[in-house]
Design a protein around this motif. Structure first.
Motif, PDB file in Angstrom:
ATOM      1  N   GLN A   1      18.988 -56.754  99.479  1.00 18.22           N
ATOM      2  CA  GLN A   1      19.275 -55.865  98.354  1.00 18.22           C
ATOM      3  C   GLN A   1      20.576 -55.079  98.476  1.00 18.22           C
ATOM      4  O   GLN A   1      20.853 -54.237  97.619  1.00 18.22           O
ATOM      5  CB  GLN A   1      18.117 -54.872  98.197  1.00 18.22           C
ATOM      6  CG  GLN A   1      16.795 -55.522  97.830  1.00 18.22           C
ATOM      7  CD  GLN A   1      15.714 -54.480  97.593  1.00 18.22           C
ATOM      8  OE1 GLN A   1      15.775 -53.366  98.116  1.00 18.22           O
ATOM      9  NE2 GLN A   1      14.724 -54.838  96.800  1.00 18.22           N
ATOM     10  N   LEU A   2      21.356 -55.320  99.495  1.00 17.73           N
ATOM     11  CA  LEU A   2      22.570 -54.518  99.665  1.00 17.73           C
ATOM     12  C   LEU A   2      23.491 -54.646  98.450  1.00 17.73           C
ATOM     13  O   LEU A   2      23.644 -55.732  97.873  1.00 17.73           O
ATOM     14  CB  LEU A   2      23.331 -54.960 100.915  1.00 17.73           C
ATOM     15  CG  LEU A   2      22.662 -54.688 102.260  1.00 17.73           C
ATOM     16  CD1 LEU A   2      23.516 -55.249 103.380  1.00 17.73           C
ATOM     17  CD2 LEU A   2      22.414 -53.206 102.453  1.00 17.73           C
ATOM     18  N   LEU A  15      18.024 -48.525  98.365  1.00 19.45           N
ATOM     19  CA  LEU A  15      17.451 -47.690  97.312  1.00 19.45           C
ATOM     20  C   LEU A  15      18.340 -46.480  97.097  1.00 19.45           C
ATOM     21  O   LEU A  15      18.671 -45.759  98.046  1.00 19.45           O
ATOM     22  CB  LEU A  15      16.038 -47.230  97.701  1.00 19.45           C
ATOM     23  CG  LEU A  15      15.259 -46.473  96.616  1.00 19.45           C
ATOM     24  CD1 LEU A  15      15.052 -47.349  95.388  1.00 19.45           C
ATOM     25  CD2 LEU A  15      13.915 -46.005  97.163  1.00 19.45           C
ATOM     26  N   ASP A  16      18.755 -46.260  95.839  1.00 16.40           N
ATOM     27  CA  ASP A  16      19.508 -45.069  95.457  1.00 16.40           C
ATOM     28  C   ASP A  16      18.509 -43.980  95.102  1.00 16.40           C
ATOM     29  O   ASP A  16      17.737 -44.114  94.149  1.00 16.40           O
ATOM     30  CB  ASP A  16      20.416 -45.379  94.260  1.00 16.40           C
ATOM     31  CG  ASP A  16      21.327 -44.209  93.902  1.00 16.40           C
ATOM     32  OD1 ASP A  16      21.093 -43.078  94.398  1.00 16.40           O
ATOM     33  OD2 ASP A  16      22.268 -44.404  93.119  1.00 16.40           O
ATOM     34  N   LEU A  49      17.088 -50.617 106.372  1.00 17.97           N
ATOM     35  CA  LEU A  49      16.713 -49.839 105.199  1.00 17.97           C
ATOM     36  C   LEU A  49      17.829 -48.860 104.895  1.00 17.97           C
ATOM     37  O   LEU A  49      18.133 -47.992 105.712  1.00 17.97           O
ATOM     38  CB  LEU A  49      15.395 -49.091 105.461  1.00 17.97           C
ATOM     39  CG  LEU A  49      14.964 -48.069 104.401  1.00 17.97           C
ATOM     40  CD1 LEU A  49      14.743 -48.742 103.048  1.00 17.97           C
ATOM     41  CD2 LEU A  49      13.698 -47.332 104.862  1.00 17.97           C
ATOM     42  N   MET A  50      18.452 -49.004 103.712  1.00 20.35           N
ATOM     43  CA  MET A  50      19.508 -48.085 103.309  1.00 20.35           C
ATOM     44  C   MET A  50      18.992 -47.182 102.208  1.00 20.35           C
ATOM     45  O   MET A  50      18.621 -47.652 101.131  1.00 20.35           O
ATOM     46  CB  MET A  50      20.756 -48.833 102.837  1.00 20.35           C
ATOM     47  CG  MET A  50      21.887 -47.865 102.442  1.00 20.35           C
ATOM     48  SD  MET A  50      23.418 -48.723 102.041  1.00 20.35           S
ATOM     49  CE  MET A  50      23.761 -49.463 103.617  1.00 20.35           C
ATOM     50  N   LEU A  51      18.967 -45.883 102.488  1.00 24.84           N
ATOM     51  CA  LEU A  51      18.540 -44.870 101.532  1.00 24.84           C
ATOM     52  C   LEU A  51      19.780 -44.090 101.122  1.00 24.84           C
ATOM     53  O   LEU A  51      20.278 -43.243 101.864  1.00 24.84           O
ATOM     54  CB  LEU A  51      17.484 -43.967 102.160  1.00 24.84           C
ATOM     55  CG  LEU A  51      16.221 -44.697 102.645  1.00 24.84           C
ATOM     56  CD1 LEU A  51      15.308 -43.753 103.413  1.00 24.84           C
ATOM     57  CD2 LEU A  51      15.492 -45.335 101.478  1.00 24.84           C
ATOM     58  N   VAL A  68      19.569 -46.318 107.440  1.00 24.17           N
ATOM     59  CA  VAL A  68      20.851 -45.674 107.164  1.00 24.17           C
ATOM     60  C   VAL A  68      20.659 -44.782 105.941  1.00 24.17           C
ATOM     61  O   VAL A  68      20.271 -45.264 104.870  1.00 24.17           O
ATOM     62  CB  VAL A  68      21.962 -46.701 106.899  1.00 24.17           C
ATOM     63  CG1 VAL A  68      23.285 -45.987 106.604  1.00 24.17           C
ATOM     64  CG2 VAL A  68      22.132 -47.628 108.088  1.00 24.17           C
ATOM     65  N   VAL A  69      20.913 -43.491 106.114  1.00 22.26           N
ATOM     66  CA  VAL A  69      20.757 -42.525 105.036  1.00 22.26           C
ATOM     67  C   VAL A  69      22.135 -41.950 104.721  1.00 22.26           C
ATOM     68  O   VAL A  69      22.857 -41.527 105.633  1.00 22.26           O
ATOM     69  CB  VAL A  69      19.804 -41.388 105.437  1.00 22.26           C
ATOM     70  CG1 VAL A  69      19.568 -40.457 104.250  1.00 22.26           C
ATOM     71  CG2 VAL A  69      18.488 -41.936 105.948  1.00 22.26           C
ATOM     72  N   THR A  70      22.512 -41.932 103.449  1.00 26.12           N
ATOM     73  CA  THR A  70      23.740 -41.252 103.048  1.00 26.12           C
ATOM     74  C   THR A  70      23.364 -40.031 102.233  1.00 26.12           C
ATOM     75  O   THR A  70      22.425 -40.059 101.441  1.00 26.12           O
ATOM     76  CB  THR A  70      24.671 -42.154 102.216  1.00 26.12           C
ATOM     77  OG1 THR A  70      24.114 -42.329 100.911  1.00 26.12           O
ATOM     78  CG2 THR A  70      24.859 -43.506 102.881  1.00 26.12           C
ATOM     79  N   SER A  71      24.118 -38.952 102.438  1.00 36.19           N
ATOM     80  CA  SER A  71      23.799 -37.722 101.708  1.00 36.19           C
ATOM     81  C   SER A  71      24.962 -36.754 101.783  1.00 36.19           C
ATOM     82  O   SER A  71      25.723 -36.734 102.752  1.00 36.19           O
ATOM     83  CB  SER A  71      22.549 -37.054 102.286  1.00 36.19           C
ATOM     84  OG  SER A  71      22.238 -35.873 101.564  1.00 36.19           O
TER      85      SER A  71
END
Length: 951
Positions: free
Chosen positions: A271-272, A337-338, A390-392, A413-416
């Motif tokens: 899903q990237l 997931l965004d 898993l990219m959040l 991987v979490v971006t914020s």
């Protein structure tokens, strides 16, 4: 000398503890000791000291050099810290550093274990583990240092404990180890290997019920804290104990979960999002991510990476780019997931996020539980044992993330824009913070969009665009898109639209929705703030300088520190501010523009003026408080009492005052300029007047000329002729130091005219002393003597002891340079008596230096060495680096002439280092003399002192 880092930082010399004063010094020393034998770049030390990238690397580098120099003085006589071209290195061994001793013992123990000598291995590992006095570096305050260095060190010790205890079990020491293992499970309750070893030790002691109880305690703890089951090896050990078998620690395959019905076949999720075309830069961050991942994808617990940064810093682009690079290491799928934590859409509810993720993993709609906890448990079950990524993306808070964390295996991987501190505390997430790009990387980004030829053809325009866009990836891409639409328009013309701060954000809008409009992107973070935090952010846009302290922020807000500190923390948590060091904050220019815009819209004119007045008062009175600890010749005591409500800093002595001036100098200069632009004339001349007390201790640059020019103009407009003359005198002196003597003489003549017009003999005498020094440097000895003679006459007629001492000291200095050392002795002694009577500690040091120089010229080496050593102590007390270097150099000459060549070389080495740190050309001459001395011969290479100090 011995050093300990496996607990509070401790230095031992001759059986006694040597105090290392000041947290910053401890940070530098601890960082070097944690990397023994390695060259630690200055940039790395800067990141440990101030946590974020500095906007003034040269200043930060000089400050680091100052800290290293202070450490060397505190650590004498050992030569522990070595200077290298690209940084510093701690010269220690296993006999002097407990960390190296631990590693040496551990390595010996592992070799013994590999050879089958378990008894020797157990002794070595036990001795190594016993060196731990943890927590490591508990008296060193640096979040970045602890995150980057202390965390891995603690993990190293914990793994050493596991090795030691496992060997202890293998050698039959289970009974003795039970108490230790219970202590370790209490201290590290989520570290499963300790629990497994405890169960085995209890079982082998025949305490089967306690072993079973230990398992149940762990299972309940993991379920409550993390929502996961114990690891497969623990479950296997538990089953073996229940059935009476002999458990061991060999890895076991997890038991297959019962299947109620066959799952619906689904493709492996890929899903990237697409990688960003022309992705450029971020090499350091990519290397950090690769290092965090390591060689193997974790299978026992998830590895969580938190990519953080301000709006527009390219977090998602970097995360997606890196994920594509490593996607082949996750054959069981890549989920994306965004979470809409910031943006026009509402944040995704964790239950809804789990529904989306469960569907991606092939769960039929009818099999998805209704409750959040049940969905979270099913998600963990489905990912158990899988190598998934898993990219959040765009998370809003730790609360939004917690239910989405897998129980075992894979990478998250979490971006914020938020710091997500809860993830770090609870799950050990590793931070990678994105700040502004480097100039080189930003240029590469533009070249990737516009083409290398177009970028290479306009280097000045490109460099300006990079800085006007604050080296922010989103801003650079918006500018590049616009430039690409107009290929025939020179880049210089397009950059012109970015020069006006009032309209710059409007120029950074691609016109294709909120995600390509920088102002809108910023607004999503700003809009999520509570009102008090939003108001503080707006007011910070009014701050005149590049960096703001918590005290200055409190003044802007008109509030106390207790009220403002949590608001600053809130802004920092959302990356609307950066904090390189506790209590100090800044933001890049585009966020500053946005904050100023919001202030213009959210605060009326009266409140904006009041906030500026409060912060200018804060700088004025804080500078006054610091000046009380510095040489007193230029104190300004004419302004009124401290306004109520200002939270001013306190100072324990000259060193703390100098440190404060070093940190606040750009802000003080900016405050003076802002005051002048607002016609606040008194603040515009009073702040530079107080800065003059620091000028003796600082190597001036062009900014000093600007600030005294501002002061001269402001005092003239305010009808303060004395202050105008004072400012012109200092402007002249700075001009002389900057190599513009003719300009200096012109300003001196202006200052003299003012002093004589208003009948101020004290001011006239001060100007004459400085003018005499400038004439002396120009070789105009008659004019110099005339100025000094008139100054001495004024001093004696008016009874001005300070002016008399200053004049005599300067004349003695000049006599020394002309070889008239007997005449210099008399003048220097008289100056020393005068300064001693006045209690001017700093200028006592200057007079001691002149007196020592005269004795050296007369061949009185012992007297010269004693006097110069006293002068050196005074200069170090005031952290006057330039005078320190000059005195060290002169002491080296005296020691050489007295036959102590080794001590002479040591002093010259230190002098050369300080001159180099200050970018002073005299470093080369000292190094040449040092080389000549080491070759035991060669001509003397003189190093001329700096001009006499200013009045």
């Amino acid at each position: 000398m011995r050093f300990r880092v496996l607990g509070p930082l401790t230095v031992i010399s001759q059986g006694r503890e040597v105090p290392v004063g000041g947290n910053k010094l401890r940070v530098v020393l601890a960082g070097l000791l944690l990397r023994p034998g390695e060259t630690v770049p200055v940039s790395r030390l800067v990141s440990w000291l101030w946590e974020e990238e500095t906007d003034d690397p040269a200043r930060a580098r000089a400050t680091v050099h100052s800290y290293v120099n202070r450490l060397r003085r505190q650590l004498e006589p050992g030569e522990v810290i070595r200077t290298l071209p690209d940084g510093y290195r701690a010269e220690v061994d296993a006999g002097s550093l407990d960390l190296l001793r631990l590693r040496s013992l551990a390595e010996g123990g592992r070799r013994a274990a590999a050879a089958g000598d378990l008894a020797t291995a157990s002794r070595a590992l036990s001795e190594a583990a016993g060196l731990w006095r943890g927590p490591a570096l508990s008296n060193v305050d640096s979040a970045v240092l602890h995150d980057q260095e202390v965390g891995p060190l603690t993990e190293e010790w914990l793994r050493l404990q596991e090795e030691r205890l496992e060997i202890g079990l293998r050698t039959g020491g289970h009974a003795e180890l039970v108490t230790t293992l219970r202590e370790l499970t209490r201290a590290h309750p989520l570290r499963e290997p300790f629990w497994e070893l405890l169960m085995l030790a209890l079982h082998r002691c025949g305490r089967h019920a306690e072993a079973i109880q230990a398992y149940h305690s762990l299972r309940e703890l993991l379920a409550e804290e993390l929502g996961v089951d114990p690891a497969p090896s623990l479950r296997a050990a538990y089953q073996a104990i229940l059935t009476g078998e002999s458990p061991d620690r060999s890895p076991r395959a997890p038991a297959a979960a019962p299947r109620e019905e066959a799952p619906v076949p689904v493709p492996v999720p890929r899903q990237l999002r697409p990688d960003t075309p022309g992705f450029a830069g971020r090499r350091t961050e990519l290397a950090a991510l690769d290092l965090l991942l390591g060689k193997d994808v974790p299978t026992t617990g998830p590895r969580i990476v938190s990519l953080q940064g301000t709006a527009g810093s390219g977090k998602t682009a970097l995360a997606v780019h890196w994920a594509h690079r490593i996607s082949d290491r996750f054959p069981d799928g890549q989920l994306y997931l965004d979470l809409h934590g910031y943006g026009p859409e509402p944040p995704v509810d964790p239950a809804k996020a789990l529904e989306t993720l469960l569907r991606a993993l092939g769960t039929p709609a009818g099999r998805i539980p209704a409750g959040l906890d049940e969905r979270s448990a099913l998600f963990r079950t489905l990912l158990s044992g899988r190598r998934t990524l898993l990219m959040l993306d765009n998370a809003g808070s730790s609360e939004q993330i917690r239910p989405l964390i897998p129980g075992s295996g894979g990478v998250v991987v979490v971006t914020s824009r938020n710091q997500l501190r809860g993830l770090v505390v609870e799950y050990g997430a590793r931070r990678v913070v994105l700040d502004q790009m480097s100039e080189r990387e930003a240029t590469e980004l533009l070249a990737g969009v516009l083409g290398r030829d177009r970028v290479a053809a306009a280097p000045e325009a490109v460099a300006e665009a990079v800085e006007r866009c604050a080296r922010l990836p989103l801003a650079l891409r918006i500018f590049a898109e616009r430039a690409a639409r107009f290929p025939a328009v020179p880049l210089g013309r397009l950059v012109a639209d970015l020069r006006d701060e009032a309209t710059r954000l409007s120029a950074l809008d691609a016109g294709d929705g909120g995600h390509t409009d920088l102002r809108t992107v910023f607004s999503w973070t700003y809009g999520a703030l509570e009102e008090d935090a939003a108001r503080l952010f707006r007011l910070l846009g009014l701050h005149p300088g590049p960096e703001v302290s918590s005290g200055a922020a409190a003044a802007l807000m008109g509030a106390g520190l207790a009220e403002v500190t949590p608001l600053l923390d809130r802004l920092t948590a959302d990356h609307l501010l950066r904090s390189r060091f506790p209590g100090r904050y800044d933001f890049h220019d585009l966020l500053r523009d946005y904050a100023a815009e919001r202030a213009g819209e959210g605060e009326d004119r009266r409140e904006r003026e009041a906030a500026l007045g409060r912060v200018l008062d804060w700088y004025l009175h804080a500078a006054r408080a610091a000046a009380e600890h510095l040489p007193p010749a230029v104190w300004d005591s004419g302004h009124g009492p401290v306004p109520p409500g200002l939270s001013l800093p306190s100072f324990g002595g000259p060193e703390e005052a100098v440190d404060w001036y070093e940190e606040e100098l750009p802000n003080l200069m900016a405050a003076a300029r802002r005051a002048a632009s607002l016609d606040r004339h008194e603040a515009a001349w009073r702040i530079p007047r107080l800065l003059a007390s620091f000028l003796d201790l600082h190597v001036p640059g062009e900014a000093w000329a600007t600030v005294f020019r501002v002061a001269a103009e402001a005092s003239g407009r305010a009808g303060e002729p004395y202050e105008e003359g004072f400012a012109l005198n200092h402007l002249a002196w700075v001009s002389a130091l900057l190599g513009r003597p003719e300009e200096a003489v012109a300003h001196y003549e202006e200052a003299l005219a003012v002093a004589r017009r208003i009948g101020e003999p004290g001011l006239e005498g001060d100007v004459l002393v400085n003018m005499g020094a400038t004439y002396f440097r120009l070789g105009r000895f008659a004019d110099s003597a005339s100025c000094y003679g008139r100054a001495l006459e004024i001093a004696r007629l008016s009874g001005d002891r300070r002016l008399e001492a200053e004049t005599l000291s300067d004349l003695a200095r000049n006599d020394n340079e002309l070889g008239r050392h007997h005449e210099a002795l008399a003048g220097a002694r008289a100056a020393l008596d005068g300064y001693t009577e006045l209690g001017d500690r700093y200028r006592v040091g200057e007079a001691l230096r002149v007196l020592g120089t005269a004795n050296a010229g007369l061949g009185r080496h012992e007297e010269a060495s004693a006097l110069l050593s006293q002068a050196l102590r005074v200069m170090r007390e005031f952290d006057d680096r330039l005078d320190e270097a000059e005195i060290l150099d002169l002491l080296g000459e005296v020691l050489r002439d007295s036959g102590d060549h080794e001590a002479a070389r040591a002093h010259w080495r230190e002098a050369a280092e300080i001159f180099a740190e200050l970018d002073d050309d005299r470093a080369a001459a000292v190094r040449l003399r040092l080389a000549e001395a080491e070759n035991r011969g060669g001509a003397h290479t003189p190093v001329h002192p700096s001009p006499a100090r200013i009045r």
